[in-house]
Design an enzyme around this catalytic site. Sequence first.
Site, PDB file in Angstrom:
ATOM      1  N   ASP A   8    -175.875   5.220  37.147  1.00 24.38           N
ATOM      2  CA  ASP A   8    -175.513   3.860  37.538  1.00 24.38           C
ATOM      3  C   ASP A   8    -176.178   2.933  36.524  1.00 24.38           C
ATOM      4  O   ASP A   8    -177.381   2.698  36.587  1.00 24.38           O
ATOM      5  CB  ASP A   8    -176.004   3.570  38.955  1.00 24.38           C
ATOM      6  CG  ASP A   8    -175.823   2.102  39.366  1.00 24.38           C
ATOM      7  OD1 ASP A   8    -175.122   1.361  38.646  1.00 24.38           O
ATOM      8  OD2 ASP A   8    -176.386   1.709  40.411  1.00 24.38           O
ATOM      9  N   LYS A  70    -175.851  -6.529  30.283  1.00 30.23           N
ATOM     10  CA  LYS A  70    -174.567  -6.022  30.801  1.00 30.23           C
ATOM     11  C   LYS A  70    -173.591  -7.173  31.055  1.00 30.23           C
ATOM     12  O   LYS A  70    -172.380  -6.976  31.006  1.00 30.23           O
ATOM     13  CB  LYS A  70    -174.826  -5.235  32.088  1.00 30.23           C
ATOM     14  CG  LYS A  70    -173.587  -4.637  32.749  1.00 30.23           C
ATOM     15  CD  LYS A  70    -173.982  -3.847  33.980  1.00 30.23           C
ATOM     16  CE  LYS A  70    -172.789  -3.395  34.790  1.00 30.23           C
ATOM     17  NZ  LYS A  70    -173.176  -2.645  35.998  1.00 30.23           N
ATOM     18  N   GLU A 171    -168.054   1.454  40.455  1.00 34.34           N
ATOM     19  CA  GLU A 171    -169.252   1.532  41.286  1.00 34.34           C
ATOM     20  C   GLU A 171    -168.929   1.629  42.782  1.00 34.34           C
ATOM     21  O   GLU A 171    -169.506   2.478  43.479  1.00 34.34           O
ATOM     22  CB  GLU A 171    -170.157   0.334  40.984  1.00 34.34           C
ATOM     23  CG  GLU A 171    -170.798   0.424  39.595  1.00 34.34           C
ATOM     24  CD  GLU A 171    -171.380  -0.891  39.109  1.00 34.34           C
ATOM     25  OE1 GLU A 171    -171.363  -1.877  39.877  1.00 34.34           O
ATOM     26  OE2 GLU A 171    -171.840  -0.945  37.957  1.00 34.34           O
ATOM     27  N   ASP A 193    -170.136  -4.655  47.136  1.00 38.59           N
ATOM     28  CA  ASP A 193    -171.117  -4.311  46.096  1.00 38.59           C
ATOM     29  C   ASP A 193    -171.577  -5.582  45.384  1.00 38.59           C
ATOM     30  O   ASP A 193    -170.884  -6.118  44.526  1.00 38.59           O
ATOM     31  CB  ASP A 193    -170.473  -3.344  45.103  1.00 38.59           C
ATOM     32  CG  ASP A 193    -171.449  -2.860  44.031  1.00 38.59           C
ATOM     33  OD1 ASP A 193    -172.582  -3.356  43.988  1.00 38.59           O
ATOM     34  OD2 ASP A 193    -171.059  -1.982  43.246  1.00 38.59           O
TER      35      ASP A 193
END
Length: 523
Positions: A8, A70, A171, A193
């Site tokens: 992850d 990211k 994810e 999420d």
Amino acid sequence: MGRVIGIDLGTTNSCVAVMENGQPTVIPNAGGYKTTPSMFAVTADGKRLVGHLAKRQAITNSRNTVHASKRLIGRRFDSPETEQVAKLCPYEVVRGPNDDPRIRLGEKIFTCTEIASIVLREMKRVAEEAIGEPVRDAVITVPAHFNDSQRQCTKDAGKIAGLEVLRIINEPTAAAIAYGFGKRKEEKIAVYDLGGGTFDLSILELGSGVLEVLATGGNTFLGGEDFDRRIVAHLIDRYRETEGIDLRADSMALQRLKDAAEKAKCDLSVRDTTEINLPFIANSESGPKHLNLELDRATLEAMVGDIVSGTIKIVDQVLRDAELGPGDVDQVILVGGQTRMPLVQDAVAEYFGKRPHKGVNPDEVVAVGAALQGEALLHEDKSLLLLDVTPLSLGIATFGGHFARLIERNTTVPVRKQHTFTTTRDNQSAVKIRVLQGESDNAAENDLLGEFVLSGIRPAPKGEPAVEVSFDIDANGIVSVSARDTATGKEQSITVNATGTLSDDEIHRIIEEQELYEVQLKR
């Protein structure tokens, strides 16, 4: 083939898991922590630090310490998101030769893909130390709403890190795989999420070993970082009111404020008030100045209420896309550290009319699901069939600046679609195919993934030639496009190389640089 790890790769923290004796296991790092900060730093003497080592020196070396990179991966330099990161982060963001954002640390400029690869290499090292053997194969997760460019950059990062990326999976899908492990019950699941930098909502149907994504949506620039920044802005404003000093220009002060904001946010998930105490935060003519403020949960919730409401609007849209209502969902799974906030949990519970499922760890569940998917791919396990979807519509720009969709969002992948177009001018011998991804009917408002020219079209009046355009999306969500003149058979195709994607030469150069650095380090 050896062991497969699931990674992850998070905005704030990363996590790695592997299968042990038929069970998915999260691997702790050398410090005993099951998550590792997704941070990278270069010290004054050129030493590279990753994870907790980078985080510990971030305050004194804020200019050369990268966090939340990211949020920049696969974006254009002139995008609003890049502009916001450049304005608020202490490190310097510069324009790359591919019109991509890159980060200057000391004398060297790093691509965002390269920084992601350094974090991935660290997770690979953590896994290898734990299992006692080299690791080559991995499944890496990305936000469900990542576009083609962001997915390709992530896959490139895995390659640079020395990994064979067996699959890029979403994810929320990974979290659902982990939730469904060992269960045979048929259920409809909503995975909410909310991580450090991104938000996703996926609706999935689980039953008889089949995990089908019905619809997905999200925002790749909404997450816990935005909560932290609201707190930082509040502290700066309060301090300016009381002391008359603006801390925005002091990079060290900003890093201290960010760390304090993150800690205060976590504290307020379990208590009603917290104290923020930062001695020697500034200097004035009268001497050193300190910051000491109290923040309560109600104030924090008022500051970030619109962010949480924004996620619920996305939830509502995704449910409509899936043609379901809140009552049709059997379980709601919370993923990402920011879902520990009571306001988030209450908003989700109120919308769905049920409390979220408490049986998964929001920080670890995505890596666990990735490890499970890796094991299934390794052994070609047919008992788990994963049917994922493309998060954004794909198509081409047509005459007049319009966007012609060939593949609608929430279409199951892998998928191949084709459509026939024609020329707009008499005797036109070539057409430019501009590949776009997005939801606007106006081509200019969507993301340009790539473009190529189909030449050699036979001379004919406009509207007569037939140009067949085909789109392929593979199981990783990566796009290939081809165009063919049906009369002459002339064909041109590309695997879309979007913004920020590195060439093979660049990837090879970065790999060599990293290997050389590691050799020098061992001397």
